[in-house]
Every structure is written in C-alpha cells, then in structure tokens.
Design a protein around this motif. Structure first.
Motif, PDB file in Angstrom:
ATOM      1  N   GLN A  29       0.826  -1.204   0.000  1.00 52.57           N
ATOM      2  CA  GLN A  29       0.000   0.000   0.000  1.00 52.57           C
ATOM      3  C   GLN A  29       0.867   1.264   0.000  1.00 52.57           C
ATOM      4  OE1 GLN A  29      -2.740  -0.285   3.292  1.00 52.57           O
ATOM      5  NE2 GLN A  29      -3.571  -2.245   2.621  1.00 52.57           N
ATOM      6  N   ILE A  30       1.939   1.243   0.776  1.00 52.97           N
ATOM      7  CA  ILE A  30       2.840   2.401   0.808  1.00 52.97           C
ATOM      8  C   ILE A  30       3.545   2.551  -0.533  1.00 52.97           C
ATOM      9  CG2 ILE A  30       4.804   3.466   1.960  1.00 52.97           C
ATOM     10  CD1 ILE A  30       4.090   1.749   4.422  1.00 52.97           C
ATOM     11  N   ALA A  88       1.396   4.072  -3.187  1.00 53.11           N
ATOM     12  CA  ALA A  88       1.250   5.519  -2.986  1.00 53.11           C
ATOM     13  C   ALA A  88       2.494   6.264  -3.461  1.00 53.11           C
ATOM     14  CB  ALA A  88       0.985   5.814  -1.514  1.00 53.11           C
ATOM     15  N   ILE A  89       3.679   5.704  -3.206  1.00 44.35           N
ATOM     16  CA  ILE A  89       4.924   6.324  -3.670  1.00 44.35           C
ATOM     17  C   ILE A  89       4.963   6.353  -5.193  1.00 44.35           C
ATOM     18  CG2 ILE A  89       7.434   6.042  -3.780  1.00 44.35           C
ATOM     19  CD1 ILE A  89       7.346   4.941  -0.933  1.00 44.35           C
ATOM     20  N   GLU A 121       2.673   9.040  -6.636  1.00 43.94           N
ATOM     21  CA  GLU A 121       3.239  10.386  -6.519  1.00 43.94           C
ATOM     22  C   GLU A 121       4.397  10.577  -7.503  1.00 43.94           C
ATOM     23  OE1 GLU A 121       2.413  13.079  -4.767  1.00 43.94           O
ATOM     24  OE2 GLU A 121       0.620  12.081  -4.024  1.00 43.94           O
ATOM     25  N   VAL A 162       5.875  14.565  -0.513  1.00 49.97           N
ATOM     26  CA  VAL A 162       4.948  13.470  -0.209  1.00 49.97           C
ATOM     27  C   VAL A 162       5.694  12.132  -0.255  1.00 49.97           C
ATOM     28  CG1 VAL A 162       2.833  12.298  -0.902  1.00 49.97           C
ATOM     29  CG2 VAL A 162       2.985  14.787  -1.081  1.00 49.97           C
ATOM     30  N   SER A 172       7.631  11.610   2.848  1.00 48.09           N
ATOM     31  CA  SER A 172       6.794  11.188   3.975  1.00 48.09           C
ATOM     32  C   SER A 172       6.458   9.705   3.896  1.00 48.09           C
ATOM     33  CB  SER A 172       5.508  12.021   4.015  1.00 48.09           C
ATOM     34  OG  SER A 172       5.789  13.393   4.188  1.00 48.09           O
ATOM     35  N   TYR A 173       6.067   9.253   2.695  1.00 50.97           N
ATOM     36  CA  TYR A 173       5.755   7.832   2.537  1.00 50.97           C
ATOM     37  C   TYR A 173       7.003   6.962   2.753  1.00 50.97           C
ATOM     38  CZ  TYR A 173       1.031   8.559   0.632  1.00 50.97           C
ATOM     39  OH  TYR A 173      -0.300   8.872   0.469  1.00 50.97           O
ATOM     40  N   ILE A 206       7.729   6.482   6.341  1.00 48.27           N
ATOM     41  CA  ILE A 206       6.849   5.460   6.906  1.00 48.27           C
ATOM     42  C   ILE A 206       7.344   4.064   6.523  1.00 48.27           C
ATOM     43  CG2 ILE A 206       4.509   4.499   6.844  1.00 48.27           C
ATOM     44  CD1 ILE A 206       3.502   7.393   6.354  1.00 48.27           C
ATOM     45  N   PHE A 207       7.743   3.902   5.264  1.00 49.14           N
ATOM     46  CA  PHE A 207       8.268   2.629   4.771  1.00 49.14           C
ATOM     47  C   PHE A 207       9.464   2.192   5.624  1.00 49.14           C
ATOM     48  CE2 PHE A 207      10.193  -0.411   1.970  1.00 49.14           C
ATOM     49  CZ  PHE A 207       9.194  -0.871   1.124  1.00 49.14           C
TER      50      PHE A 207
END
Length: 325
Positions: free
Chosen positions: A169-170, A173-174, A177, A188, A191-192, A195-196
């Motif tokens: 999921q991460i 999203a990367i 973007e 962004v 930020s992802y 989290i990863f």
C-alpha cells in the motif's frame, strides 16, 4: 511509473559483456579484479524508468541488471523489494537468499552483487542522503529516521503476507506520486518513504533499542559518522572521543548501550569490513591493504585479520570462488 510489474523482462541471469560509458576499462561486468568496484550514482540508474531527480529514483526490479556492471557500490541508499522470483544477493560478502517478498536495504559504500531468476518482479527505490537531510531541520529528530541508525537495520528482511500487503500500500502511494509529479510530490514521497523505513525498522530492530536515551543514540550515530570518514586514519577510541568532544567513558557507554559494542570494537569491525571489501573486490596486495588501513606492519595486519575472521587475508581472498553464483 508504467509497467512496474509489467511483462518486459531483463536478461537477469546474464551480465553485460562490456561496460557502459562510465565504466571505460573495457572489462567484463561480472567482476573487477584489477580495480575497486565502480561507484554507481543515481544518474547512472537509467533502467526501466526515466531519471526525474538525482535525489530519488524508482524503477522495476526486473530491469535492475540491464545496464549496470556487477559487483558495484552506490553513493546513495537503495531499497530493493522482490515481490516474486528467486536468486542470490551478496552484500558485503554476506550471501542472502532471494525469494518472494524479500526486502533488501543498502547504504552508501556497500558492495553488492545480484543474480535473479528471469521471472523476478518487484521495485527499487534509490535516494540520496540529502533527500532526508535537507528535509529535517531539527537534527535531534534524526533519531526517528532509521537511515541514521543503519546498524539497527538488517540488509535483508523477509516479509509475511500481512507485512507485504502493508508495504504494498505504501509502495503504490509512492509510485502514484512519482508518476504524477504533482506539486510537492517529492515531499509526499519523503513522507511515505519515512513510513516505509519506520515499518522496516519495526521488523528489524530489537524492541530494547527504542528505549535508549536520545543522548546515547545521537552520540553513537555521531561516532559512526566520524568513524566512516576517518577509519583509515584514526583507530584509537581516545582520538574519536576528542574529535566528538566527549570522554572515552561517555563514548563507550553510548555505543555499548546503542549498539552493544565498545567504540574500540566498532573501530575494529569497520576496519576489518574494509579489509574484506578490498580483498574480495580488488587485486591490491596484502601489504598495500595494511598500509591503507593504518597498519605499519603487514604481518600484524594479517594476524589481526585472522583473529577476526579465522582465515588469513590470502585464504579469505581465495574464498571468493565460493561466492560465485
């Protein structure tokens, strides 16, 4: 980014017969016996995806071996996530199995070599040290970012299905973007990616690490940074303590709590790691390696190396044959 897991395949089991533009020695890309492995930069990573930035680059893992000679070093961080496929991955002389949902993390300077099956799929994220540093204004907040605590991240992690879904999921999203390039997309992605990395650290880091005081963490990381820059010239704990403006006792306490080793042990580990790299990936003589690493006596270097590895430098170099895929 298109075709991240598309049908196109690189000839992953076969290395290029000749080197590319920035490897002009005209040797086989399989090994570099007469020189150190080349240092690859993000701008050289034009495989499977347009290079949009020198700070962060995404590409499909199936294109990983299409243009680059192996082994090589990076001057950037890289995450390789193999979602499907098999093979072997050597990072700094350690051989790892490649299987479904293998996650590999490499720091600048590490030497690695890959062999992947032709059905391999996955993702690579490459990013410069500055990609994080330029976005962190308070240096004390660095303790929250795993790339500044590399000793606590494993080079290889193997995800179960639930973990893989969380990372997917991460990653999606990367990729979204990175592909769309909308305003602020690098922030962004940052930020992802953070989290990863934090999720990686939860899998890799012993829980006790999180309870250490920030002072010890920061001092141990300052020491690791100084060690990386100076290990060929400075090999005494007292000198590092003076450089960092702390006492030897404070430095040893910090490294022992944060890393489980004294500063002297970490110095020795780093010197021996570089010795292994030079022995495995160059034809430099043992005497010259000893000199490069600050040993005045090659015989003493050989004794130290054998004590550390149980093999002499020559025996260790000969062991390269056992690492061939």
């Amino acid at each position: 980014m298109e075709n991240v897991e598309g049908p196109i395949r690189a000839r992953l089991g076969q290395r290029p017969a000749t080197t590319g533009s920035f490897f002009s020695r005209g040797q086989s890309a399989h090994r570099h016996p007469c020189c150190s492995p080349p240092v690859v930069k993000i701008e050289h990573y034009d495989y499977g995806s347009e290079i949009k930035s020198l700070n962060v680059h995404l590409a499909p893992v199936e294109k990983l071996k299409s243009t680059l000679p192996y082994p090589h070093r990076h001057d950037f961080y890289q995450i390789v996530w193999v979602t499907r496929g098999t093979g072997c991955h050597i990072i700094d002389s350690v051989k790892y199995e490649v299987r479904q949902n293998s996650l590999f993390f490499m720091a600048p300077g590490q030497i690695h070599d890959f062999t992947l099956s032709e059905d391999t799929l996955g993702h690579t994220i490459s990013f410069s040290p500055e990609f994080f540093a330029f976005r962190v204004h308070n240096r004390h907040s660095l303790i929250d970012i795993p790339i500044y605590s590399l000793e606590n991240l494993n080079n290889a992690l193997y995800l179960d299905d639930m973990q893989a879904e969380s990372f997917r999921q991460i990653m999606d999203a990367i990729i979204e973007e990175y592909t769309a390039e909308k305003t602020g997309h690098e922030d962004v992605i940052w930020s992802y990616l953070r989290i990863f990395l934090m999720k990686m650290s939860r899998i890799a880091v012993p829980p006790a690490i999180a309870d250490l005081s920030s002072r010890n963490l920061l001092l141990s990381r300052r020491f690791k940074s100084a060690l990386e820059k100076n290990f060929g010239n400075i090999n005494e704990t007292a000198e590092y303590a003076k450089l960092l403006k702390v006492t030897e006792r404070a430095l040893n306490e910090a490294t022992r709590q944060a890393l489980g080793l004294t500063a002297a042990q970490l110095i020795r580990e780093r010197i021996m790691l570089e010795a292994k790299r030079l022995l495995l990936h160059t034809d430099i003589g043992v005497a010259e390696i000893a000199d490069r690493l600050g040993f005045e006596d090659p015989a003493y270097f050989s004794r130290c190396f054998k004590k550390h590895t149980t093999r002499s430098p020559i025996e260790f170099r000969q062991s390269l044959a056992t690492l061939n895929f």
